[in-house]
Design a protein around this motif. Sequence first.
Motif, PDB file in Angstrom:
ATOM      1  N   GLU A  24       0.820  -1.219   0.000  1.00 24.81           N
ATOM      2  CA  GLU A  24       0.000   0.000   0.000  1.00 24.81           C
ATOM      3  C   GLU A  24       0.851   1.265   0.000  1.00 24.81           C
ATOM      4  O   GLU A  24       0.666   2.150   0.832  1.00 24.81           O
ATOM      5  CB  GLU A  24      -0.932   0.003   1.231  1.00 24.81           C
ATOM      6  N   ILE A  25       1.778   1.340  -0.938  1.00 24.41           N
ATOM      7  CA  ILE A  25       2.655   2.511  -0.973  1.00 24.41           C
ATOM      8  C   ILE A  25       1.982   3.659  -1.709  1.00 24.41           C
ATOM      9  O   ILE A  25       1.515   3.504  -2.836  1.00 24.41           O
ATOM     10  CB  ILE A  25       3.997   2.154  -1.625  1.00 24.41           C
ATOM     11  N   THR A  26       1.892   4.785  -1.029  1.00 24.47           N
ATOM     12  CA  THR A  26       1.291   5.974  -1.619  1.00 24.47           C
ATOM     13  C   THR A  26       2.170   7.179  -1.318  1.00 24.47           C
ATOM     14  O   THR A  26       2.438   7.474  -0.160  1.00 24.47           O
ATOM     15  CB  THR A  26      -0.119   6.227  -1.019  1.00 24.47           C
ATOM     16  N   SER A  36      14.431  11.778  -2.491  1.00 32.35           N
ATOM     17  CA  SER A  36      15.183  10.616  -2.018  1.00 32.35           C
ATOM     18  C   SER A  36      14.252   9.575  -1.440  1.00 32.35           C
ATOM     19  O   SER A  36      13.300   9.892  -0.723  1.00 32.35           O
ATOM     20  CB  SER A  36      16.183  11.019  -0.941  1.00 32.35           C
ATOM     21  N   LEU A  37      14.573   8.334  -1.778  1.00 29.98           N
ATOM     22  CA  LEU A  37      13.823   7.213  -1.239  1.00 29.98           C
ATOM     23  C   LEU A  37      14.822   6.439  -0.407  1.00 29.98           C
ATOM     24  O   LEU A  37      15.815   5.934  -0.933  1.00 29.98           O
ATOM     25  CB  LEU A  37      13.316   6.376  -2.404  1.00 29.98           C
ATOM     26  N   ILE A  38      14.584   6.391   0.910  1.00 29.31           N
ATOM     27  CA  ILE A  38      15.590   5.720   1.734  1.00 29.31           C
ATOM     28  C   ILE A  38      14.960   4.619   2.559  1.00 29.31           C
ATOM     29  O   ILE A  38      13.744   4.563   2.773  1.00 29.31           O
ATOM     30  CB  ILE A  38      16.348   6.703   2.652  1.00 29.31           C
ATOM     31  N   GLY A  39      15.819   3.759   3.037  1.00 27.08           N
ATOM     32  CA  GLY A  39      15.375   2.631   3.842  1.00 27.08           C
ATOM     33  C   GLY A  39      16.474   1.592   3.840  1.00 27.08           C
ATOM     34  O   GLY A  39      17.409   1.679   3.056  1.00 27.08           O
ATOM     35  N   ASN A  41      18.296  -2.214   3.513  1.00 30.73           N
ATOM     36  CA  ASN A  41      18.238  -3.254   2.497  1.00 30.73           C
ATOM     37  C   ASN A  41      16.989  -4.096   2.741  1.00 30.73           C
ATOM     38  O   ASN A  41      16.723  -4.489   3.861  1.00 30.73           O
ATOM     39  CB  ASN A  41      19.462  -4.156   2.583  1.00 30.73           C
ATOM     40  N   GLY A  42      16.262  -4.335   1.697  1.00 31.48           N
ATOM     41  CA  GLY A  42      15.067  -5.162   1.847  1.00 31.48           C
ATOM     42  C   GLY A  42      13.846  -4.368   2.254  1.00 31.48           C
ATOM     43  O   GLY A  42      12.791  -4.937   2.524  1.00 31.48           O
ATOM     44  N   ALA A  43      13.944  -3.026   2.307  1.00 30.65           N
ATOM     45  CA  ALA A  43      12.782  -2.222   2.690  1.00 30.65           C
ATOM     46  C   ALA A  43      11.796  -2.058   1.536  1.00 30.65           C
ATOM     47  O   ALA A  43      10.670  -1.625   1.738  1.00 30.65           O
ATOM     48  CB  ALA A  43      13.231  -0.852   3.193  1.00 30.65           C
ATOM     49  N   GLY A  44      12.239  -2.385   0.316  1.00 32.00           N
ATOM     50  CA  GLY A  44      11.326  -2.342  -0.819  1.00 32.00           C
ATOM     51  C   GLY A  44      11.570  -1.205  -1.788  1.00 32.00           C
ATOM     52  O   GLY A  44      10.775  -0.988  -2.698  1.00 32.00           O
ATOM     53  N   LYS A  45      12.692  -0.500  -1.624  1.00 34.72           N
ATOM     54  CA  LYS A  45      12.973   0.655  -2.494  1.00 34.72           C
ATOM     55  C   LYS A  45      13.177   0.222  -3.936  1.00 34.72           C
ATOM     56  O   LYS A  45      12.561   0.761  -4.864  1.00 34.72           O
ATOM     57  CB  LYS A  45      14.264   1.371  -2.037  1.00 34.72           C
ATOM     58  N   THR A  46      14.048  -0.765  -4.108  1.00 30.02           N
ATOM     59  CA  THR A  46      14.383  -1.188  -5.462  1.00 30.02           C
ATOM     60  C   THR A  46      13.177  -1.828  -6.145  1.00 30.02           C
ATOM     61  O   THR A  46      12.926  -1.593  -7.324  1.00 30.02           O
ATOM     62  CB  THR A  46      15.583  -2.157  -5.433  1.00 30.02           C
ATOM     63  N   THR A  47      12.408  -2.581  -5.382  1.00 30.83           N
ATOM     64  CA  THR A  47      11.202  -3.198  -5.954  1.00 30.83           C
ATOM     65  C   THR A  47      10.271  -2.124  -6.512  1.00 30.83           C
ATOM     66  O   THR A  47       9.781  -2.230  -7.638  1.00 30.83           O
ATOM     67  CB  THR A  47      10.465  -4.007  -4.867  1.00 30.83           C
ATOM     68  N   LEU A  48      10.070  -1.066  -5.718  1.00 30.08           N
ATOM     69  CA  LEU A  48       9.177   0.005  -6.158  1.00 30.08           C
ATOM     70  C   LEU A  48       9.692   0.665  -7.435  1.00 30.08           C
ATOM     71  O   LEU A  48       8.935   0.936  -8.365  1.00 30.08           O
ATOM     72  CB  LEU A  48       9.027   1.044  -5.039  1.00 30.08           C
ATOM     73  N   LYS A 219       6.685  -0.511   3.627  1.00 32.09           N
ATOM     74  CA  LYS A 219       5.663   0.531   3.797  1.00 32.09           C
ATOM     75  C   LYS A 219       6.302   1.914   3.898  1.00 32.09           C
ATOM     76  O   LYS A 219       7.443   2.042   4.355  1.00 32.09           O
ATOM     77  CB  LYS A 219       4.878   0.290   5.093  1.00 32.09           C
ATOM     78  N   VAL A 220       5.513   2.927   3.528  1.00 29.11           N
ATOM     79  CA  VAL A 220       5.982   4.300   3.746  1.00 29.11           C
ATOM     80  C   VAL A 220       5.782   4.614   5.218  1.00 29.11           C
ATOM     81  O   VAL A 220       4.679   4.518   5.738  1.00 29.11           O
ATOM     82  CB  VAL A 220       5.179   5.296   2.886  1.00 29.11           C
TER      83      VAL A 220
END
Lengths: 496, 300
Positions: A24-26, A36-39, A41-48, A219-220
Motif C-alpha cells: 500500500e505505498i502511496t 530521495s527514497l531511503i530505507g 536493504n530489503g525495505a522495498g525501495k528497489t522493488t518500487l 511501507k511508507v
Amino acid sequence: MNTSPIIEFKNISKKFGDFFANEEITFSILPNTVHSLIGENGAGKTTLMKILFGIYKQDSGHIYINGNPVSFKNPLDAIMNNIGMVHQHFELIDDFTALENIVLGDEESDYGFLNLNKSRKVLIDIIAKYNLGINLDEKVCNISISEKQKIELLKLLYRKSEILIFDEPTAVLSPIEVEEFFKIIRKFKEEGKTILLITHKLNEIKELSDSVTVLRKGKVVYEVGSDALDISVLSREIVGELETVIDLNIRGDVKSEEPYIELNNIVYKHEKASALNGVNLSVYGGQIYSICGVEGNGQSEIVDLIAGITRKSSGSIQMKYDGISLVPDDRLEKGMVKEFNTGENVLLRNNKSKYISSSKIYDTAKAVVDKYDVRLPALNAPLESLSGGNQQKVIFGREIELDNNIMVFVHPTRGVDINATAYIHKIILEQRNKGKAVLLVTSDLDEALKLSDKIGIIYKGLIGKEFTRNEFDESTDKRNRVLQNIGKAMIGVNSD
Amino acid sequence: MLESIITYSFFMQVFRMFTPYYLGASAATFSERSGVVNIAIEGFMIISAFSYAAITIATQNPYLGLIGGLIIGILFSLFFSLFTIKLKINQIVIGVGFNLLMAGLAKFLMLLFFHSSSNTPGYPHIPRLPFLKSIPMIGDLTGDSIIIFALLLVFISQTVLFKTRFGLRLRSVGENPEAAETLGIKVRLYKSGGVIICGLLASLGGIWLASNQGSFSDGMVAGRGYIAIAAMIIGKWKPMNIFFACLMFAFFESLEIALQISGSGIPSQFVQMLPYLITILVLIGFVGKTKPPAADGIPY
C-alpha cells in the motif's frame, strides 16, 4: 511554480510469495526536484523503482505520470515516457564498447546498418556539456567503475530522459567521485529534470534532497521536506527499534609484541596486469587493521594471497599461526553453499568428524543459531532463504567458532541491515579485545573509522598511506583534515 | 606420394567439404551469439537432408526439395526455441534429444516411404548456375549455388553480426540479457531470431549434402554437425576465424579421402581419426582460451 506531481504512487502493493515487498505505498514526487527514497536493504525501495521502470508489475495499485494513469509492461514503455534508470548493479555489456553500450536499443541506423558515427556526434556534445569525459571506443571490461557510471549516465542523457532514477549511485564511488556525481545531479536539476535517488546514506540526502520518503518493511513510514529534515529523526525512522547498542570505545590495549600477519614487498601479477606492486603490511594480535580503498585496487588479491587461494609472484608472507578465519566478500558465491542448510554450511569447515549424522547437523545449526542470534524460517532451511544479515551471521558464527588467531573479514556488512551490522561490529570488536589479529577489508569508510586501530589506504596495488586511531578518533581536532587526506589517498592524490 | 594427393581436384574437394562445415558453424554461431547453445546442428542437417531427398523424389523438382528442406528446418527451430527460450528447458538436454530424434525420425520415415533402412532411391541435384558453371577450372565450384553462398556467408555473417542493428541487439542478448532488457530490447524475440537463423543455415548444410550425394543414406551427415560446433569454438565465435577453422577441417577430411583412395598403406582407421585428433590438439594447443558469449547457454 508547477506544483502538481509528476509521479504519483497510489496504493502500490507487490508480493513475492508470502512476503510483501511493497505494501500500500502511496506518495508523490514533484517535478524538478531531487526526491530521495531511503530505507534499509530489503525495505522495498528497489522493488518500487523496478515497478516504476516496468521491470516488475505491481499486484495492485496505480502509478500516475503527470496525472495520467500508466501501466508499463516492460522497460521500453518506461523509456518511451522519458524515464531512465541507473541500476545498482550496472547493466552493461562487458564485451561491447562504451559507444555500443550507450546506443544499444536506440541505435542510429541506415536501412538496418548501424551508423555509430551519427550517435557519436550527438554524444560528443553531451559529454562536453556535462563534463563526462570517457573513451567511447574502449570496451567496458577494461574501464573503471566510475567510468562505467558515466556510461550509465550517458545512456539516460542520450535517450533524453526527464525522470532519472538512481539506485544506490554512490555505493561504489570514492569520496571525490561522489562530489563530482553530486555536481552532475545538481546540473540535471537546474535543467528541469526530476531525480529519484535511492540511497541509505544519510549525508547524501541532506546534501541533495528536496524531499524524502522513508520505507521500512515495504511501507511508507515517514515523509519530510528539506526544510524540516533532521538526520537523527530520519535514522530512527529508517531502522525502527535499534536492537544492539555497542560502545566502540571499549578497546583494551592487548596488542601483541610481534605481528601475526606480515607481508613484505608482495608483488602479484594477474595475466598481463600487475595487481599488487610491493605491498607491505603488518597486522598484530589485538589489532583491527582495515584496508580501505575504491574496489579493484588490489584488496581481493591481498585476501586471496593470505588465504592461500592464489600464489604471489614475489615477496614474502609470514603468518605466526596456522589457520585463518575468513569471511569472504561475496557470501553467496564464496562463503557458503547457498542450497545447503545452516548446519551443513557450518560443518563444511569441520575437519574432525568423518561421518556426519543428521543429529550432528541439527546440533551444529542449533548452537550457531542460538549463540549468534540467527533468525531463520526453519533450522533446516537452505541458507539462500535467509536474509543477507542472517546469512552473514551464520558465516561469522562458523568462522569465529574455529577460534583461529588470525581473522580476515571482507566487506562484512555489505547488504546487511542496520541491526545485523551493529551486531557484526560488536563481534569483530570482541575478537580484537580477545587478542586476535583482525584484517578488515571494506569500502565503507565509516565502518573502518568506527572499528579500526589502523587504516591502510590501498591504491593501484600499493598501500600508500596508513593512519592510526589517534589521528582519526572522534576526539581529535585534526579529524577533518585526516578524513580529507584519507579521501585523497583513495584516489591517489597526495595530501597536503 | 604427396604430389599424387595434393592435386587440383584435391583443392576442389577441400572447398566442397568446407561448405557443410561452414554452414553448420555459422548456424551455431548465430544461435550462441544470442545466448542459446544449440548442439542439434547435426540433427537439423539430418532432417533437412532427408526432407530434401523425400520431396525431390516425390516431385522430381530439386527446387521444391530445397524450399521444403528449409521450411522443415525453420519448423524444427521454432520447436527448439519453444523448448529452450519459452519453456527454458536445459539447452543441452534438448539438443541431445533433437539429435537422437532426427536420426531416428529420418530412418523411420525412410522405411515408411522407401522400404529401406539404409538409403533412398536416387534423385536429381540442385541445378548448376548458368555461366558460372562454365568458368574454366573452377566451374564445378562456382556453379554450385550453395558453395557460393557459403563463401559469401563469411562476409554476410560478419556484416550482420557486427555492422547492423539486428546484430548488435542479437549479441547483446547473448552477452547480458538483463542489460538488454533494461534498454527496451525484446530479449526472447532476438534469441528466437538467432535460433531460427541457426536452423535455416544448418538445414542448408544438410540439403547441400543430400543434393551432392544423390541419394540419402543413414548416417550420411556423419558427425559434421559436431565438427561444425568445434570449428565455431576454435574460431572463437568470429565468422572470419571460423572460416579458417572450417577450411582446416575440410583439408583433413579431404586428406583422409585422398589417402584412402591412394592406397598409401596408412590404416584408414587412423586417417579417419585425423580430423577429431586435430580438433583436440588445436583446442589444447594453439587456440588458447576461448571465451563464449557471457550469457551463452543460460535460459532467460
